[in-house]
Design a protein around this motif. Sequence first.
Motif, PDB file in Angstrom:
ATOM      1  N   GLY A 152       0.786  -1.232   0.000  1.00 23.31           N
ATOM      2  CA  GLY A 152       0.000   0.000   0.000  1.00 23.31           C
ATOM      3  C   GLY A 152       0.812   1.274   0.000  1.00 23.31           C
ATOM      4  O   GLY A 152       0.262   2.358   0.236  1.00 23.31           O
ATOM      5  N   LEU A 153       2.119   1.172  -0.301  1.00 27.97           N
ATOM      6  CA  LEU A 153       2.971   2.358  -0.223  1.00 27.97           C
ATOM      7  C   LEU A 153       2.553   3.422  -1.234  1.00 27.97           C
ATOM      8  O   LEU A 153       2.512   4.610  -0.899  1.00 27.97           O
ATOM      9  CB  LEU A 153       4.433   1.964  -0.461  1.00 27.97           C
ATOM     10  CG  LEU A 153       5.464   3.091  -0.339  1.00 27.97           C
ATOM     11  CD1 LEU A 153       5.469   3.669   1.066  1.00 27.97           C
ATOM     12  CD2 LEU A 153       6.855   2.582  -0.705  1.00 27.97           C
ATOM     13  N   ARG A 154       2.193   2.992  -2.435  1.00 31.76           N
ATOM     14  CA  ARG A 154       1.796   3.980  -3.445  1.00 31.76           C
ATOM     15  C   ARG A 154       0.518   4.700  -3.025  1.00 31.76           C
ATOM     16  O   ARG A 154       0.400   5.916  -3.196  1.00 31.76           O
ATOM     17  CB  ARG A 154       1.606   3.307  -4.802  1.00 31.76           C
ATOM     18  CG  ARG A 154       1.120   4.275  -5.858  1.00 31.76           C
ATOM     19  CD  ARG A 154       1.152   3.687  -7.242  1.00 31.76           C
ATOM     20  NE  ARG A 154       0.367   4.485  -8.154  1.00 31.76           N
ATOM     21  CZ  ARG A 154       0.238   4.252  -9.453  1.00 31.76           C
ATOM     22  NH1 ARG A 154       0.853   3.206  -9.995  1.00 31.76           N
ATOM     23  NH2 ARG A 154      -0.498   5.032 -10.214  1.00 31.76           N
ATOM     24  N   GLY A 155      -0.442   3.983  -2.476  1.00 29.31           N
ATOM     25  CA  GLY A 155      -1.664   4.636  -2.000  1.00 29.31           C
ATOM     26  C   GLY A 155      -1.377   5.605  -0.863  1.00 29.31           C
ATOM     27  O   GLY A 155      -1.981   6.682  -0.786  1.00 29.31           O
ATOM     28  N   GLU A 156      -0.452   5.250   0.012  1.00 32.61           N
ATOM     29  CA  GLU A 156      -0.050   6.143   1.101  1.00 32.61           C
ATOM     30  C   GLU A 156       0.583   7.415   0.533  1.00 32.61           C
ATOM     31  O   GLU A 156       0.324   8.522   1.021  1.00 32.61           O
ATOM     32  CB  GLU A 156       0.930   5.407   2.003  1.00 32.61           C
ATOM     33  CG  GLU A 156       1.240   6.105   3.310  1.00 32.61           C
ATOM     34  CD  GLU A 156       2.098   5.258   4.219  1.00 32.61           C
ATOM     35  OE1 GLU A 156       2.256   5.642   5.390  1.00 32.61           O
ATOM     36  OE2 GLU A 156       2.640   4.213   3.765  1.00 32.61           O
ATOM     37  N   PHE A 157       1.376   7.248  -0.509  1.00 30.34           N
ATOM     38  CA  PHE A 157       1.993   8.404  -1.152  1.00 30.34           C
ATOM     39  C   PHE A 157       0.936   9.305  -1.762  1.00 30.34           C
ATOM     40  O   PHE A 157       0.972  10.532  -1.593  1.00 30.34           O
ATOM     41  CB  PHE A 157       2.967   7.911  -2.227  1.00 30.34           C
ATOM     42  CG  PHE A 157       3.686   9.003  -2.974  1.00 30.34           C
ATOM     43  CD1 PHE A 157       4.379   9.991  -2.301  1.00 30.34           C
ATOM     44  CD2 PHE A 157       3.695   9.007  -4.362  1.00 30.34           C
ATOM     45  CE1 PHE A 157       5.065  10.978  -3.002  1.00 30.34           C
ATOM     46  CE2 PHE A 157       4.374   9.986  -5.072  1.00 30.34           C
ATOM     47  CZ  PHE A 157       5.058  10.976  -4.386  1.00 30.34           C
ATOM     48  N   ASP A 158      -0.032   8.733  -2.467  1.00 33.56           N
ATOM     49  CA  ASP A 158      -1.092   9.538  -3.071  1.00 33.56           C
ATOM     50  C   ASP A 158      -1.895  10.290  -2.006  1.00 33.56           C
ATOM     51  O   ASP A 158      -2.292  11.437  -2.222  1.00 33.56           O
ATOM     52  CB  ASP A 158      -2.021   8.665  -3.913  1.00 33.56           C
ATOM     53  CG  ASP A 158      -1.555   8.530  -5.362  1.00 33.56           C
ATOM     54  OD1 ASP A 158      -0.844   9.438  -5.835  1.00 33.56           O
ATOM     55  OD2 ASP A 158      -1.897   7.535  -6.009  1.00 33.56           O
ATOM     56  N   ARG A 159      -2.134   9.671  -0.870  1.00 33.54           N
ATOM     57  CA  ARG A 159      -2.868  10.373   0.203  1.00 33.54           C
ATOM     58  C   ARG A 159      -2.068  11.571   0.707  1.00 33.54           C
ATOM     59  O   ARG A 159      -2.638  12.631   0.987  1.00 33.54           O
ATOM     60  CB  ARG A 159      -3.182   9.403   1.339  1.00 33.54           C
ATOM     61  CG  ARG A 159      -4.295   8.408   1.004  1.00 33.54           C
ATOM     62  CD  ARG A 159      -4.740   7.635   2.215  1.00 33.54           C
ATOM     63  NE  ARG A 159      -3.713   6.724   2.710  1.00 33.54           N
ATOM     64  CZ  ARG A 159      -3.516   5.484   2.260  1.00 33.54           C
ATOM     65  NH1 ARG A 159      -4.278   5.012   1.278  1.00 33.54           N
ATOM     66  NH2 ARG A 159      -2.577   4.714   2.779  1.00 33.54           N
ATOM     67  N   CYS A 160      -0.764  11.410   0.815  1.00 34.85           N
ATOM     68  CA  CYS A 160       0.067  12.544   1.239  1.00 34.85           C
ATOM     69  C   CYS A 160       0.072  13.639   0.172  1.00 34.85           C
ATOM     70  O   CYS A 160      -0.001  14.833   0.507  1.00 34.85           O
ATOM     71  CB  CYS A 160       1.491  12.068   1.522  1.00 34.85           C
ATOM     72  SG  CYS A 160       1.668  11.101   3.041  1.00 34.85           S
ATOM     73  N   LEU A 161       0.147  13.249  -1.097  1.00 33.20           N
ATOM     74  CA  LEU A 161       0.108  14.244  -2.168  1.00 33.20           C
ATOM     75  C   LEU A 161      -1.194  15.035  -2.121  1.00 33.20           C
ATOM     76  O   LEU A 161      -1.200  16.258  -2.290  1.00 33.20           O
ATOM     77  CB  LEU A 161       0.250  13.570  -3.532  1.00 33.20           C
ATOM     78  CG  LEU A 161       1.590  12.927  -3.871  1.00 33.20           C
ATOM     79  CD1 LEU A 161       1.528  12.293  -5.261  1.00 33.20           C
ATOM     80  CD2 LEU A 161       2.729  13.937  -3.802  1.00 33.20           C
ATOM     81  N   ALA A 162      -2.312  14.349  -1.897  1.00 31.41           N
ATOM     82  CA  ALA A 162      -3.613  15.013  -1.881  1.00 31.41           C
ATOM     83  C   ALA A 162      -3.688  16.053  -0.776  1.00 31.41           C
ATOM     84  O   ALA A 162      -4.379  17.074  -0.913  1.00 31.41           O
ATOM     85  CB  ALA A 162      -4.721  13.980  -1.726  1.00 31.41           C
ATOM     86  N   GLN A 163      -2.984  15.839   0.319  1.00 35.03           N
ATOM     87  CA  GLN A 163      -3.030  16.781   1.428  1.00 35.03           C
ATOM     88  C   GLN A 163      -2.385  18.116   1.090  1.00 35.03           C
ATOM     89  O   GLN A 163      -2.615  19.111   1.791  1.00 35.03           O
ATOM     90  CB  GLN A 163      -2.365  16.169   2.657  1.00 35.03           C
ATOM     91  CG  GLN A 163      -3.157  15.026   3.267  1.00 35.03           C
ATOM     92  CD  GLN A 163      -2.424  14.348   4.400  1.00 35.03           C
ATOM     93  OE1 GLN A 163      -1.340  14.787   4.813  1.00 35.03           O
ATOM     94  NE2 GLN A 163      -2.987  13.271   4.905  1.00 35.03           N
ATOM     95  N   ALA A 164      -1.599  18.159   0.025  1.00 30.50           N
ATOM     96  CA  ALA A 164      -1.007  19.436  -0.381  1.00 30.50           C
ATOM     97  C   ALA A 164      -2.082  20.438  -0.784  1.00 30.50           C
ATOM     98  O   ALA A 164      -1.865  21.651  -0.723  1.00 30.50           O
ATOM     99  CB  ALA A 164      -0.030  19.224  -1.535  1.00 30.50           C
TER     100      ALA A 164
END
Length: 212
Positions: free
Chosen positions: A107-119
Amino acid sequence: MTVPDHLRAWLAVRDSVPWQPSPSRRGMITPRRDGPVHDIVTRDGPRAARLLAALAQARADAESGAALSFEVLSGWQRHVLGVADVPFRSHPAFAKEGRERYGVSPGLRGEFDRCLAQAHHTGPGLAARAARLYLDVCFFHPFDDGNARCAFLALTFLLAGAGITLDQVAPLRRIPRRAGSSEDALALAELVAILITNTARRGTAMELSTRS
Protein backbone atom coordinates in the motif's frame (compact mmCIF):
# COMPACT_ATOMS: atom_id res chain seq x y z
CA MET A 1 24.18 -3.10 10.62
CA THR A 2 20.69 -2.58 9.20
CA VAL A 3 19.90 0.98 8.14
CA PRO A 4 16.51 2.05 9.59
CA ASP A 5 13.60 2.97 7.34
CA HIS A 6 13.95 6.73 7.01
CA LEU A 7 10.61 7.01 5.23
CA ARG A 8 8.92 5.95 8.48
CA ALA A 9 11.08 8.46 10.34
CA TRP A 10 9.85 11.17 7.98
CA LEU A 11 6.20 10.19 8.40
CA ALA A 12 6.56 10.40 12.19
CA VAL A 13 8.03 13.89 11.83
CA ARG A 14 5.39 14.86 9.28
CA ASP A 15 2.57 14.06 11.68
CA SER A 16 4.12 15.72 14.71
CA VAL A 17 5.83 18.88 13.47
CA PRO A 18 3.92 22.10 14.27
CA TRP A 19 3.38 23.35 10.72
CA GLN A 20 2.61 27.06 10.75
CA PRO A 21 0.18 29.12 8.66
CA SER A 22 1.70 31.30 5.97
CA PRO A 23 1.42 35.09 6.17
CA SER A 24 -1.71 36.28 4.41
CA ARG A 25 -1.18 37.35 0.81
CA ARG A 26 -3.55 38.25 -1.97
CA GLY A 27 -3.07 38.30 -5.72
CA MET A 28 -0.44 36.92 -8.04
CA ILE A 29 3.26 37.53 -7.59
CA THR A 30 5.06 38.71 -10.72
CA PRO A 31 8.78 38.05 -10.15
CA ARG A 32 11.70 40.05 -11.45
CA ARG A 33 12.86 36.82 -13.12
CA ASP A 34 11.61 33.27 -13.48
CA GLY A 35 13.64 31.64 -10.72
CA PRO A 36 13.03 27.99 -11.65
CA VAL A 37 13.95 28.58 -15.31
CA HIS A 38 17.02 30.60 -14.36
CA ASP A 39 18.26 27.93 -11.96
CA ILE A 40 17.69 25.08 -14.39
CA VAL A 41 19.47 26.87 -17.23
CA THR A 42 22.45 27.82 -15.08
CA ARG A 43 22.71 24.61 -13.04
CA ASP A 44 21.49 21.55 -14.89
CA GLY A 45 23.75 21.45 -17.92
CA PRO A 46 22.95 18.72 -20.47
CA ARG A 47 19.76 17.66 -18.64
CA ALA A 48 18.35 21.21 -18.56
CA ALA A 49 16.21 20.83 -21.69
CA ARG A 50 14.39 17.80 -20.27
CA LEU A 51 13.84 19.49 -16.92
CA LEU A 52 12.53 22.64 -18.61
CA ALA A 53 10.03 20.49 -20.53
CA ALA A 54 8.94 18.90 -17.25
CA LEU A 55 8.60 22.34 -15.65
CA ALA A 56 6.40 23.50 -18.51
CA GLN A 57 4.22 20.42 -18.06
CA ALA A 58 3.98 20.98 -14.28
CA ARG A 59 2.92 24.58 -14.80
CA ALA A 60 0.37 23.58 -17.41
CA ASP A 61 -1.03 21.03 -14.97
CA ALA A 62 -1.24 23.70 -12.27
CA GLU A 63 -3.02 26.09 -14.62
CA SER A 64 -5.54 23.38 -15.56
CA GLY A 65 -6.33 22.71 -11.90
CA ALA A 66 -4.97 19.17 -11.91
CA ALA A 67 -4.81 17.41 -8.55
CA LEU A 68 -1.51 15.92 -7.47
CA SER A 69 -1.16 12.16 -7.83
CA PHE A 70 1.53 9.68 -8.70
CA GLU A 71 0.27 9.67 -12.30
CA VAL A 72 0.76 13.44 -12.56
CA LEU A 73 4.29 13.23 -11.16
CA SER A 74 5.06 10.30 -13.44
CA GLY A 75 4.11 12.46 -16.43
CA TRP A 76 6.69 15.02 -15.38
CA GLN A 77 9.31 12.33 -14.81
CA ARG A 78 8.95 11.02 -18.34
CA HIS A 79 10.30 14.41 -19.45
CA VAL A 80 12.93 14.55 -16.69
CA LEU A 81 14.37 11.12 -17.48
CA GLY A 82 13.60 10.99 -21.20
CA VAL A 83 11.84 7.61 -20.95
CA ALA A 84 8.39 6.34 -21.92
CA ASP A 85 7.45 4.63 -18.64
CA VAL A 86 8.23 5.62 -15.06
CA PRO A 87 6.78 3.10 -12.59
CA PHE A 88 6.62 3.39 -8.82
CA ARG A 89 9.71 1.86 -7.27
CA SER A 90 9.43 -1.75 -6.10
CA HIS A 91 12.61 -1.99 -4.01
CA PRO A 92 14.11 -0.07 -1.09
CA ALA A 93 15.79 3.16 -2.16
CA PHE A 94 18.88 4.85 -0.79
CA ALA A 95 20.09 8.45 -0.69
CA LYS A 96 22.82 10.57 0.86
CA GLU A 97 25.50 8.01 -0.05
CA GLY A 98 23.52 5.23 1.59
CA ARG A 99 22.96 6.99 4.91
CA GLU A 100 19.19 7.09 4.36
CA ARG A 101 17.07 4.12 3.30
CA TYR A 102 13.42 4.38 2.21
CA GLY A 103 11.64 1.08 2.59
CA VAL A 104 8.81 -0.60 0.73
CA SER A 105 5.56 -1.89 2.20
CA PRO A 106 2.11 -2.99 1.01
CA GLY A 107 0.00 0.00 0.00
CA LEU A 108 2.97 2.36 -0.22
CA ARG A 109 1.80 3.98 -3.45
CA GLY A 110 -1.66 4.64 -2.00
CA GLU A 111 -0.05 6.14 1.10
CA PHE A 112 1.99 8.40 -1.15
CA ASP A 113 -1.09 9.54 -3.07
CA ARG A 114 -2.87 10.37 0.20
CA CYS A 115 0.07 12.54 1.24
CA LEU A 116 0.11 14.24 -2.17
CA ALA A 117 -3.61 15.01 -1.88
CA GLN A 118 -3.03 16.78 1.43
CA ALA A 119 -1.01 19.44 -0.38
CA HIS A 120 -4.33 20.83 -1.65
CA HIS A 121 -6.02 20.84 1.77
CA THR A 122 -6.50 23.81 4.03
CA GLY A 123 -4.73 23.66 7.37
CA PRO A 124 -1.03 24.48 7.24
CA GLY A 125 -0.21 27.58 5.23
CA LEU A 126 0.96 27.46 1.64
CA ALA A 127 4.68 27.65 2.48
CA ALA A 128 4.35 24.80 4.97
CA ARG A 129 2.34 22.66 2.54
CA ALA A 130 4.87 23.31 -0.22
CA ALA A 131 7.76 22.33 2.06
CA ARG A 132 5.90 19.23 3.28
CA LEU A 133 5.14 18.23 -0.31
CA TYR A 134 8.79 18.65 -1.30
CA LEU A 135 9.87 16.38 1.54
CA ASP A 136 7.13 13.84 0.79
CA VAL A 137 8.56 13.36 -2.69
CA CYS A 138 12.13 13.23 -1.41
CA PHE A 139 11.47 10.65 1.29
CA PHE A 140 8.84 8.48 -0.36
CA HIS A 141 11.40 8.44 -3.19
CA PRO A 142 8.81 7.10 -5.65
CA PHE A 143 11.13 6.82 -8.66
CA ASP A 144 14.35 4.96 -9.27
CA ASP A 145 15.99 8.24 -10.37
CA GLY A 146 15.31 11.98 -10.43
CA ASN A 147 13.44 12.30 -7.13
CA ALA A 148 15.05 15.59 -6.07
CA ARG A 149 14.10 17.10 -9.42
CA CYS A 150 10.56 15.81 -9.02
CA ALA A 151 10.32 17.29 -5.51
CA PHE A 152 11.39 20.65 -6.93
CA LEU A 153 8.76 20.38 -9.67
CA ALA A 154 6.06 19.47 -7.15
CA LEU A 155 6.83 22.50 -5.00
CA THR A 156 6.86 24.72 -8.08
CA PHE A 157 3.52 23.22 -9.19
CA LEU A 158 1.87 23.97 -5.84
CA LEU A 159 3.09 27.57 -5.80
CA ALA A 160 2.07 28.05 -9.44
CA GLY A 161 -1.45 26.99 -8.52
CA ALA A 162 -1.50 29.90 -6.07
CA GLY A 163 -0.17 32.35 -8.68
CA ILE A 164 3.39 32.40 -7.36
CA THR A 165 6.62 32.11 -9.33
CA LEU A 166 9.69 32.46 -7.14
CA ASP A 167 12.53 34.63 -8.41
CA GLN A 168 15.14 32.52 -6.58
CA VAL A 169 15.15 28.78 -5.91
CA ALA A 170 18.82 27.92 -5.43
CA PRO A 171 18.52 27.46 -1.62
CA LEU A 172 15.70 24.97 -2.16
CA ARG A 173 17.79 22.80 -4.47
CA ARG A 174 21.19 23.03 -2.76
CA ILE A 175 20.57 22.21 0.90
CA PRO A 176 20.00 18.54 1.88
CA ARG A 177 17.33 17.73 4.48
CA ARG A 178 17.30 14.83 6.93
CA ALA A 179 14.26 12.55 6.95
CA GLY A 180 13.94 12.34 10.73
CA SER A 181 14.57 16.00 11.56
CA SER A 182 11.66 18.22 12.56
CA GLU A 183 14.12 21.13 12.61
CA ASP A 184 14.98 20.57 8.95
CA ALA A 185 11.29 20.35 8.02
CA LEU A 186 10.42 23.59 9.79
CA ALA A 187 13.51 25.32 8.41
CA LEU A 188 12.44 24.41 4.88
CA ALA A 189 8.93 25.76 5.49
CA GLU A 190 10.44 28.99 6.81
CA LEU A 191 12.76 29.19 3.79
CA VAL A 192 9.83 28.83 1.37
CA ALA A 193 7.95 31.58 3.21
CA ILE A 194 11.01 33.86 3.04
CA LEU A 195 11.46 33.20 -0.68
CA ILE A 196 7.80 34.03 -1.32
CA THR A 197 8.05 37.24 0.71
CA ASN A 198 11.29 38.33 -0.95
CA THR A 199 9.95 37.58 -4.43
CA ALA A 200 6.88 39.70 -3.73
CA ARG A 201 9.00 42.55 -2.35
CA ARG A 202 11.46 42.57 -5.23
CA GLY A 203 8.74 42.18 -7.82
CA THR A 204 6.71 45.05 -6.40
CA ALA A 205 9.80 47.26 -6.19
CA MET A 206 10.58 46.54 -9.84
CA GLU A 207 7.01 47.38 -10.90
CA LEU A 208 7.06 50.67 -8.96
CA SER A 209 10.40 51.68 -10.47
CA THR A 210 9.11 51.15 -14.01
CA ARG A 211 6.17 53.50 -13.34
CA SER A 212 8.26 56.30 -11.80
